[in-house]
Structure formats: C-alpha cells, structure tokens
Design a protein around this motif. Structure first.
Motif: not given
Length: 423
Positions: A214-224, A265-282
């Motif tokens: 994951l490179e700086d500025g080239r990924f988004l974070c997403a939280i469930p 899915i849209a971000v990955v397929r339509q942009t150069p960005m990767k996605v990191l899935l992160v937790p806010e709580n455990e």
C-alpha cells in the motif's frame, strides 16, 4: 559592613531560595485541570477523545498543568498517552483521585457519547464545591433511539445547568438539551475533542503498509459496522448476547454494508487506488472480513487488504495520514482523518446517536449519508468514486472544514481558560 551581595554570595543556598521565590509564587498560583476522559480501549475513537483534548489544552493553555483521570487506559493506551504527553499526570488509584480533588481547581469532562461521567461530576461538585465544565458530548446519547424518543434524567439537566460551560459535539444534542430544560448561559456547539488528535506511530504504519503493498496516497480506507456493536463477542466485556440487538444486526447487516462493498468494487475497478479494510472498534475486525472482504469478486479482492487485527489510535492516525481518504459506517476514524487533512465520508443509521450530524455542523453535509434514506444510499458509490478520482478537490473541502473546526476550538478553549481563571 557586609553588603547584601556579599552575604548572598557567601550563602548560596539562601541566595538560591530568594531568587526562586517569584517562580515559587507563580507555581503556587498555578491552577490545575483534572480531565475526566478515556472511556474504553476497545474503540480507537473512544481512545482518541483523550489525546485530542490533551492536545487542545497543550496548545491553547500551555501554562496550565493537567491531570488525567481515566476510566480505562489498558491495552497499551497508557503507554501511548505517556509517550505523547509526558508532563500529564495520570490519576488512577483512589488515593490519586482524593489528591486530585484536593489539588485541582477545575474538572473538565472530556468528549464522549453522552454525559459519561455524570456520577463523577456529581461527586466533584458535592465534595469540592469547585467548578467544572463539559467539553463536546452527544446528549443524551442513548443508542438505539432516535432523537425524538430520547429522554433525559433530572440529574443530567442539573449538572449541565451548574457547569461553567456545556458544549455539545452536534447541533441535534444542543437543540435537545435546550428542549430538555438546560438553560446554561454558556452552551453551544463544540467539535469533538478527537478533531485535535495528533498521536502517531509511523513505524508501525509504514511497516504494515509496506508488507501489503500500500503506497502513500494510493489507497482508501473502508470501515464496516453493524447496527449495534456486538460487544458480547469480546471476552473482556463479559456481556451476554443481546437477542434483540443481534437480530437487528442480522436483519440489516447486508443492507448497510453492501453499499460500502459496492464502493470498494467501484474504486478498485475504476481507479488506480487500492483499499484497506480497517476496524474502528475491536469487533469490526471480524465484521470487515465477513461483510466486506469475503464477498468481493476475486479480481477486486486482489487489490484489497483486510487488516486482521485491532490497533491503537496512534497507528490508525499514521495510516490514515498516508491514505487518500476514508469511507464507511463509523464516526471517529473520519474525525481523525479530517483532523489530519484527509477526506472522510460518514454513513450513519437510526440506531446510532446523533453524533453523525456533526458532519453537517462543520460543513461536510455532502459527505454525510443516512443508511435509512434510499436517496442517500444511492449517492454513496458515486461520492466515494469522486473522492478517489479528484483528491485535490476533496482536500480543499477538508481544508474548509478544518478551518471552521480550528476556529471553534480556539473559541471554546478561550472559555475554558476564563473559567479556570475564575475558579
């Protein structure tokens, strides 16, 4: 005859004492704040309240000693706070609390989901008669009930009215307090304390990102998230399963998380960005895998990273600062992103408190979505895509929100100083 200078030169101990008297006098006059905060450690947002408010006090009241009276600083949180704020005394034992009650001039209730420390405020005013203030809470903050069905206790109204100031972190809470009979003359909107968080753990963040490409500025974070955090899944909480909440979670989990997954899915397929899935709580480590990662198509999954363990606020902030933005079903990771100049989209639902409306209050209503409103849900994917495709415009939007937040921080901290001086 011996002169004063000669006498002092011959008695250096006395000379040192006399020359230090002004400093001792200033020290004797110095008033100390006791910050009641740190509600739990299984949520990086609840952790984040404390370093945020401490950073504000350090910036705007640099001459004022602060003691922290936490509810919980386990799981590495105490070490993180001591590293960033080495001058702050942490009050933990009953003897420490008694000493703080005697020594401190003012009690500050930190940001939180409600008037979390109401028994402590009540104890403070009864035992000391000293002033206190409330800094950035949601009110009354009853999870699972919409604002028009919330109720408030007479004690809460009394405590808010007797405070030197009562600041609320969202306008819905402020309006509710007024309707509930709170008439404090110093009552207004105040950004959540986590908007000032600046703790960091660059070493851990850089290591993790490097391991996963994951490179700086080239990924988004997403939280469930689920409608109710399933705290019963964590052994340390010692909670039985709540059947009604569990049923609601199961009913709504696909409805709520599917739009987040579609945005990934849209971000990955339509942009150069990767996605990191992160937790806010455990609990969201598991939820992220079940609801976001596992159902992804294989071509998308190859450019998505699931973080398989919980983390602390400092590593999260260092990670968010290297991202191009964040989106999902949580509140405080977005707050910490905005605090550090990173775009962030908030999706909320009825079962949460009114905290999400602070996005509207700071001028980010275009990035606030109600999962119970179909028209809002339909706009999530295109809005996330726009954030990913035009990062410069997104950061300009963040800068405007930051400007407003920092202005309110300065104004409210000025009130804190005046209240302390008058104590």
């Amino acid at each position: 005859m011996e002169t004063r200078r000669t006498f002092l030169r011959q008695t250096p101990a006395l000379a040192g004492l006399l020359t230090s008297l002004p400093a001792l006098a200033r020290l004797a006059d110095k008033k100390t704040i006791l910050l009641r905060s740190s509600w739990q450690t299984e949520n990086i947002g609840d952790i984040g309240h404390t370093p945020g408010v401490l950073a504000l006090l350090e910036k705007h009241l640099p001459d004022v000693p602060v003691r922290l009276w936490p509810m919980h600083v386990d799981n590495g949180v105490e070490e993180m706070l001591r590293k960033r704020f080495p001058r702050v005394t942490i009050v933990q034992t009953p003897a420490d609390v008694a000493r703080a009650f005697a020594d401190c001039s003012f009690l500050l209730h930190g940001s939180g989901p409600s008037l979390v420390a109401r028994p402590d405020l009540d104890r403070w005013r009864r035992e000391t008669g000293k002033p206190y203030g409330i800094y950035g809470i949601t009110f009354p903050g009853i999870y699972g009930l919409p604002a028009d069905r919330q109720t408030v206790s007479p004690l809460d109204v009394e405590l808010l009215n007797q405070a030197r100031f009562a600041y609320f972190r969202d306008s819905v809470s402020l309006d509710f307090a007024r309707k509930a009979g709170v008439t404090n003359p110093v009552m207004a909107f105040c950004p959540d304390g986590a908007f000032a968080v600046d703790v960091k753990n660059d070493e851990a963040a850089v290591s993790f990102l490097g391991q996963h490409g994951l490179e700086d500025g080239r990924f988004l974070c997403a939280i469930p998230q689920l409608r109710f955090s399933p705290w019963w899944e964590l052994p340390q909480k010692k909670q039985a399963v709540n059947p009604a909440k569990h049923a609601r979670n199961e009913q709504m989990k696909e409805h709520d998380n599917a739009p987040i997954r579609e945005a990934i899915i849209a971000v990955v397929r339509q942009t150069p960005m990767k996605v990191l899935l992160v937790p806010e709580n455990e609990t969201q480590v598991r939820i992220g895998k079940e609801m976001l990662y596992d159902p992804l198509p294989d071509d998308v999954k190859a450019r998505v990273v699931w973080r398989d363990r919980y983390w602390l606020t400092d590593e999260a902030v260092s990670t968010y600062r290297r991202s191009a933005g964040l989106f999902g079903l949580e509140m405080h990771s977005p707050i910490m992103c905005i605090a550090n100049g990173i775009p962030a989209i908030v999706c909320r639902f009825e079962e949460q408190t009114s905290k999400g409306f602070m996005w509207r209050d700071i001028g980010l209503d275009q990035w606030l979505f109600d999962m119970d409103t179909p028209a809002d849900v339909a706009r999530i994917v295109p809005t996330v895509l726009k954030m990913a495709q035009d990062p410069e415009a997104a950061r300009k939007t963040v800068a405007q929100a930051q400007k407003f937040v920092q202005k309110r921080q300065q104004e409210t901290m000025s009130v804190v100083r005046k209240a302390l001086i008058a104590s």
